[in-house]
Design an enzyme around this catalytic site. Structure first.
Site, PDB file in Angstrom:
ATOM      1  N   LYS A 183       0.853  -1.212   0.000  1.00  0.00           N
ATOM      2  CA  LYS A 183       0.000   0.000   0.000  1.00  0.00           C
ATOM      3  C   LYS A 183       0.875   1.244   0.000  1.00  0.00           C
ATOM      4  O   LYS A 183       2.059   1.187   0.363  1.00  0.00           O
ATOM      5  CB  LYS A 183      -0.922   0.033   1.227  1.00  0.00           C
ATOM      6  CG  LYS A 183      -0.222  -0.017   2.615  1.00  0.00           C
ATOM      7  CD  LYS A 183       0.280   1.301   3.153  1.00  0.00           C
ATOM      8  CE  LYS A 183       0.965   1.162   4.517  1.00  0.00           C
ATOM      9  NZ  LYS A 183       1.772   2.309   4.913  1.00  0.00           N
ATOM     10  N   ASP A 201      -2.234  -1.903  10.723  1.00  0.00           N
ATOM     11  CA  ASP A 201      -2.558  -1.855   9.289  1.00  0.00           C
ATOM     12  C   ASP A 201      -3.192  -3.142   8.777  1.00  0.00           C
ATOM     13  O   ASP A 201      -3.655  -3.184   7.635  1.00  0.00           O
ATOM     14  CB  ASP A 201      -1.272  -1.644   8.462  1.00  0.00           C
ATOM     15  CG  ASP A 201      -0.751  -0.223   8.547  1.00  0.00           C
ATOM     16  OD1 ASP A 201      -1.471   0.649   9.065  1.00  0.00           O
ATOM     17  OD2 ASP A 201       0.387   0.003   8.094  1.00  0.00           O
TER      18      ASP A 201
HETATM   19  O1  C5P Z   1       0.479  -1.613  15.050  1.00  0.00           O
HETATM   20  P1  C5P Z   1       1.881  -1.873  14.633  1.00  0.00           P
HETATM   21  O2  C5P Z   1       2.496  -3.038  15.373  1.00  0.00           O
HETATM   22  O3  C5P Z   1       2.060  -1.989  13.163  1.00  0.00           O
HETATM   23  O4  C5P Z   1       2.716  -0.586  15.050  1.00  0.00           O
HETATM   24  C1  C5P Z   1       4.114  -0.569  15.161  1.00  0.00           C
HETATM   25  C2  C5P Z   1       4.507   0.533  16.111  1.00  0.00           C
HETATM   26  O5  C5P Z   1       4.231   1.815  15.540  1.00  0.00           O
HETATM   27  C3  C5P Z   1       3.721   0.510  17.414  1.00  0.00           C
HETATM   28  O6  C5P Z   1       4.358  -0.286  18.353  1.00  0.00           O
HETATM   29  C4  C5P Z   1       3.741   1.973  17.819  1.00  0.00           C
HETATM   30  O7  C5P Z   1       4.965   2.275  18.453  1.00  0.00           O
HETATM   31  C5  C5P Z   1       3.718   2.705  16.507  1.00  0.00           C
HETATM   32  N1  C5P Z   1       2.346   3.122  16.129  1.00  0.00           N
HETATM   33  C6  C5P Z   1       1.775   4.210  16.746  1.00  0.00           C
HETATM   34  N2  C5P Z   1       0.513   4.578  16.397  1.00  0.00           N
HETATM   35  C7  C5P Z   1      -0.158   3.934  15.433  1.00  0.00           C
HETATM   36  C8  C5P Z   1       0.415   2.835  14.782  1.00  0.00           C
HETATM   37  C9  C5P Z   1       1.674   2.450  15.147  1.00  0.00           C
HETATM   38  O8  C5P Z   1       2.368   4.833  17.636  1.00  0.00           O
HETATM   39  N3  C5P Z   1      -1.378   4.340  15.102  1.00  0.00           N
END
Ligand code: C5P
Length: 333
Positions: free
Chosen positions: A50, A175
């Protein structure tokens, strides 16, 4: 974080952690430690990347995540995943990128999550042909996880409702829910609240050049270091949604990524690559997600190729891509 998303997340996580037999109870066909019904030896599925057309960071939530409004679109760059049965009741992952051959791989975690939810014992071998660069802001890992969920749902004929799948997806990453449907969507909350938008893609963006500086960027680090001065109120994403719904080209100033300023400041290789794209004639350059990939849209293939060749001559890795609306596309054998 809103109270609504708070309680939604709480329900999703508590369901996953505490109530593993919920689905079994609701579906008399499934019982603990059983093997799901399979109709074939395995399947292939594509996992698309994406780009983020917009990314408004609204603020930091009490759980450490950031509240977002982001418009995402799947593109035709994809990984290929092959799922086959194993005899050993394990989840194995074999990837063309050896550093991804471990249990932390999101594709493997997706398979484990499904097995745990439904108390299934059967094993699965996940062969992963990686083309989407890692830690590049293109959602490769999240897309792999969603593809495994969708493929297992079909192959193992799992009794998971769309809401169940969404819950599992959200537990794997912010995501992942977007990739269950893909296409064009507004994603809110921490990214997991997905509102699909009617397919429309401006002709001025028909071709996309993707330039990936050869550095990996940690999403967590980018969010952690983001100053509050880069927060926005969601105006850009709302304006882009309004334009796309009216089948109008969004204003370039609304193709805003709230992480971009900070990434360009902290990672000179990304700033240099952006400059090189602009110098080569790209009319517009934006960061995708937390980077490091930059994308530049073009209306004409000839212009895109000219810029691509110029940058390749300077040693950059540049791919040509386009927006795509994937179908579920699970191919059984
Ligand atoms: O959700 P995901 O594991 O992909 O996110 C990776 C990191 O990115 C999270 O641990 C967080 O530190 C940060 N993040 C965030 N806010 C979001 C998505 C991700 O702070 N909306």
């Amino acid at each position: 974080m809103t109270e609504r998303s708070n309680s939604w997340l709480f329900r999703a996580f508590s369901w996953l952690k505490l109530d593993k037999c919920r689905i079994s109870v609701h579906n008399a066909r499934m019982s603990h430690a059983q093997r799901a019904q399979t109709s074939s030896n395995g399947c292939f599925v594509r996992a698309y990347a994406k780009i983020n057309l917009t990314l408004d960071v609204l603020g930091r939530r009490s759980d450490g995540y950031h509240a977002l409004a982001t418009v995402m679109q799947t593109i035709d760059l994809h990984d290929t995943i092959c799922l086959t049965a194993t005899d050993d009741n394990e989840v194995q992952v074999i990837c063309t990128q050896p550093e991804l051959n471990n249990d932390e791989n999101l594709a493997a975690r997706a398979a484990q999550a499904v097995r745990q939810c439904l108390a299934l014992t059967q094993g699965v071998r996940i062969e992963l042909h990686k083309r989407i660069p890692m830690a590049a802001g293109l959602g490769g890992g999240s897309s792999n996880a969603a593809a495994v969920l969708l493929a297992l749902q079909q192959w193992w004929r799992l009794p998971l409702s769309p809401a169940d799948l969404l819950s599992v997806a959200a537990s794997l990453g912010s995501d992942v829910p977007f990739f269950l449907t893909g296409g064009l969507a507004l994603c809110e909350g921490r990214g997991e609240r997905v509102t699909p938008l009617a397919p429309y893609w401006p002709t001025s963006m028909r071709w996309l050049l993707l330039l990936r500086p050869t550095i990996s960027i940690s999403t967590a680090a980018v969010f952690r270091d983001l100053p509050a001065s880069d927060y926005t109120d969601g105006t850009h994403s709302r304006a882009v949604c309004t334009a796309l719904r009216a089948r109008r080209k969004p204003q370039p100033e609304n193709l805003h990524n709230g992480l971009e300023r900070s990434v360009l400041e902290r990672y000179p290789a990304v700033a240099q690559a952006r400059e090189a794209l602009l110098q080569a004639g790209a009319p517009l350059v934006r960061l995708s997600g937390s980077g490091s990939t930059l994308f530049a849209p073009f209306s004409e293939l000839a212009c895109a190729i000219q810029v691509q060749h110029q940058l390749q001559a300077q040693g950059y890795e540049v791919d040509l891509s386009r927006a795509i609306y994937p179908d579920a596309g699970v191919c059984f054998f």
